[in-house]
Design a protein around this motif. Structure first.
Motif, PDB file in Angstrom:
ATOM      1  N   LYS A 223      46.886  35.689  37.240  1.00 47.90           N
ATOM      2  CA  LYS A 223      45.450  35.799  37.499  1.00 47.90           C
ATOM      3  C   LYS A 223      45.033  35.032  38.745  1.00 47.90           C
ATOM      4  CE  LYS A 223      43.590  36.810  32.991  1.00 47.90           C
ATOM      5  NZ  LYS A 223      42.628  37.859  33.122  1.00 47.90           N
ATOM      6  N   SER A 224      45.611  33.861  38.964  1.00 49.66           N
ATOM      7  CA  SER A 224      45.246  33.071  40.139  1.00 49.66           C
ATOM      8  C   SER A 224      45.594  33.811  41.423  1.00 49.66           C
ATOM      9  CB  SER A 224      45.949  31.717  40.111  1.00 49.66           C
ATOM     10  OG  SER A 224      47.356  31.885  40.073  1.00 49.66           O
ATOM     11  N   LEU A 225      46.743  34.494  41.441  1.00 53.15           N
ATOM     12  CA  LEU A 225      47.144  35.260  42.613  1.00 53.15           C
ATOM     13  C   LEU A 225      46.263  36.497  42.785  1.00 53.15           C
ATOM     14  CD1 LEU A 225      49.187  35.130  44.864  1.00 53.15           C
ATOM     15  CD2 LEU A 225      50.766  36.429  43.455  1.00 53.15           C
ATOM     16  N   MET A 226      45.837  37.097  41.672  1.00 52.18           N
ATOM     17  CA  MET A 226      44.943  38.249  41.746  1.00 52.18           C
ATOM     18  C   MET A 226      43.623  37.862  42.415  1.00 52.18           C
ATOM     19  SD  MET A 226      43.110  40.446  38.736  1.00 52.18           S
ATOM     20  CE  MET A 226      42.357  38.973  38.104  1.00 52.18           C
ATOM     21  N   TYR A 227      43.043  36.735  42.009  1.00 52.02           N
ATOM     22  CA  TYR A 227      41.779  36.297  42.610  1.00 52.02           C
ATOM     23  C   TYR A 227      41.966  35.921  44.077  1.00 52.02           C
ATOM     24  CZ  TYR A 227      39.715  36.426  37.994  1.00 52.02           C
ATOM     25  OH  TYR A 227      39.242  36.857  36.774  1.00 52.02           O
ATOM     26  N   LYS A 228      43.107  35.367  44.425  1.00 56.08           N
ATOM     27  CA  LYS A 228      43.405  35.053  45.826  1.00 56.08           C
ATOM     28  C   LYS A 228      43.489  36.334  46.642  1.00 56.08           C
ATOM     29  CE  LYS A 228      46.780  32.797  48.782  1.00 56.08           C
ATOM     30  NZ  LYS A 228      48.037  32.016  48.814  1.00 56.08           N
ATOM     31  N   TYR A 229      44.173  37.355  46.110  1.00 52.77           N
ATOM     32  CA  TYR A 229      44.291  38.631  46.814  1.00 52.77           C
ATOM     33  C   TYR A 229      42.936  39.314  46.957  1.00 52.77           C
ATOM     34  CZ  TYR A 229      49.406  38.481  46.716  1.00 52.77           C
ATOM     35  OH  TYR A 229      50.712  38.151  46.915  1.00 52.77           O
ATOM     36  N   LEU A 230      42.060  39.152  46.001  1.00 51.04           N
ATOM     37  CA  LEU A 230      40.706  39.702  46.133  1.00 51.04           C
ATOM     38  C   LEU A 230      39.968  39.017  47.279  1.00 51.04           C
ATOM     39  CD1 LEU A 230      39.696  40.074  42.392  1.00 51.04           C
ATOM     40  CD2 LEU A 230      39.755  41.918  44.070  1.00 51.04           C
ATOM     41  N   ARG A 231      40.108  37.702  47.390  1.00 51.62           N
ATOM     42  CA  ARG A 231      39.457  36.963  48.486  1.00 51.62           C
ATOM     43  C   ARG A 231      40.036  37.331  49.844  1.00 51.62           C
ATOM     44  NH1 ARG A 231      40.400  32.616  45.145  1.00 51.62           N
ATOM     45  NH2 ARG A 231      41.995  31.845  46.564  1.00 51.62           N
TER      46      ARG A 231
ATOM     47  N   ASP B  32      56.042  44.442  45.647  1.00 52.51           N
ATOM     48  CA  ASP B  32      56.526  45.322  44.593  1.00 52.51           C
ATOM     49  C   ASP B  32      57.105  44.561  43.405  1.00 52.51           C
ATOM     50  OD1 ASP B  32      55.773  47.684  45.774  1.00 52.51           O
ATOM     51  OD2 ASP B  32      57.677  47.934  46.851  1.00 52.51           O
ATOM     52  N   GLU B  33      57.403  43.277  43.560  1.00 50.08           N
ATOM     53  CA  GLU B  33      58.000  42.523  42.465  1.00 50.08           C
ATOM     54  C   GLU B  33      57.054  42.353  41.279  1.00 50.08           C
ATOM     55  OE1 GLU B  33      57.324  37.929  43.690  1.00 50.08           O
ATOM     56  OE2 GLU B  33      58.459  39.156  45.106  1.00 50.08           O
ATOM     57  N   TYR B  34      55.765  42.546  41.476  1.00 50.61           N
ATOM     58  CA  TYR B  34      54.799  42.395  40.392  1.00 50.61           C
ATOM     59  C   TYR B  34      54.579  43.678  39.605  1.00 50.61           C
ATOM     60  CZ  TYR B  34      53.785  38.013  42.685  1.00 50.61           C
ATOM     61  OH  TYR B  34      53.893  36.771  43.242  1.00 50.61           O
TER      62      TYR B  34
ATOM     63  N   THR C 102      44.451  43.526  35.792  1.00 42.57           N
ATOM     64  CA  THR C 102      45.271  42.864  34.774  1.00 42.57           C
ATOM     65  C   THR C 102      46.015  43.894  33.931  1.00 42.57           C
ATOM     66  OG1 THR C 102      43.719  41.021  34.683  1.00 42.57           O
ATOM     67  CG2 THR C 102      45.214  41.276  32.821  1.00 42.57           C
ATOM     68  N   LYS C 103      45.364  45.016  33.642  1.00 36.11           N
ATOM     69  CA  LYS C 103      46.000  46.076  32.856  1.00 36.11           C
ATOM     70  C   LYS C 103      47.019  46.860  33.688  1.00 36.11           C
ATOM     71  CE  LYS C 103      43.928  49.925  31.746  1.00 36.11           C
ATOM     72  NZ  LYS C 103      42.983  50.894  31.191  1.00 36.11           N
ATOM     73  N   ALA C 104      46.709  47.118  34.947  1.00 38.11           N
ATOM     74  CA  ALA C 104      47.568  47.934  35.794  1.00 38.11           C
ATOM     75  C   ALA C 104      48.797  47.166  36.292  1.00 38.11           C
ATOM     76  CB  ALA C 104      46.776  48.464  36.986  1.00 38.11           C
ATOM     77  N   VAL C 105      48.632  45.857  36.511  1.00 37.96           N
ATOM     78  CA  VAL C 105      49.724  45.034  37.044  1.00 37.96           C
ATOM     79  C   VAL C 105      49.873  43.803  36.144  1.00 37.96           C
ATOM     80  CG1 VAL C 105      50.676  43.988  39.127  1.00 37.96           C
ATOM     81  CG2 VAL C 105      48.946  45.772  39.330  1.00 37.96           C
ATOM     82  N   PRO C 106      50.511  43.940  34.987  1.00 40.12           N
ATOM     83  CA  PRO C 106      50.560  42.833  34.036  1.00 40.12           C
ATOM     84  C   PRO C 106      51.360  41.621  34.505  1.00 40.12           C
ATOM     85  CG  PRO C 106      51.874  44.674  33.253  1.00 40.12           C
ATOM     86  CD  PRO C 106      51.165  45.134  34.484  1.00 40.12           C
ATOM     87  N   LEU C 107      52.280  41.779  35.451  1.00 37.44           N
ATOM     88  CA  LEU C 107      53.097  40.657  35.923  1.00 37.44           C
ATOM     89  C   LEU C 107      52.402  39.811  36.989  1.00 37.44           C
ATOM     90  CD1 LEU C 107      56.570  42.423  36.178  1.00 37.44           C
ATOM     91  CD2 LEU C 107      55.691  40.995  34.333  1.00 37.44           C
ATOM     92  N   LEU C 108      51.267  40.267  37.483  1.00 33.89           N
ATOM     93  CA  LEU C 108      50.541  39.540  38.524  1.00 33.89           C
ATOM     94  C   LEU C 108      49.737  38.404  37.894  1.00 33.89           C
ATOM     95  CD1 LEU C 108      49.783  39.572  41.586  1.00 33.89           C
ATOM     96  CD2 LEU C 108      47.798  40.917  40.942  1.00 33.89           C
TER      97      LEU C 108
END
Length: 68
Positions: free
Chosen positions: A28-36, A65-67, A20-26
């Protein structure tokens, strides 16, 4: 693909808080999806959101790269 090496200031943080700190435009729902989907890796392996980072760990983000 972006890669981050964990330094002393970020050691001990949870993986989701660091992303969240490194990629502020991402979103949260997409971050958890990418982790899965294993598009976010820790030291070349699958990781979880609650994983604690240690100094010297390497986080690889296989996201658009858009994030950034």
């Amino acid at each position: 693909m972006r890669s981050f090496t964990i330094r002393e200031n970020d050691a001990g943080q949870r993986m989701d808080k660091f992303i969240t700190k490194a990629v502020p435009l991402l979103p949260k729902s997409l971050m958890y999806k990418y982790l899965r989907l294993k598009r976010i890796k820790l030291n070349g392996r699958r990781t979880e959101a609650a994983c604690r980072l240690a100094e010297g760990d390497r986080v690889q983000l296989y996201i658009n790269d858009e994030y950034f």
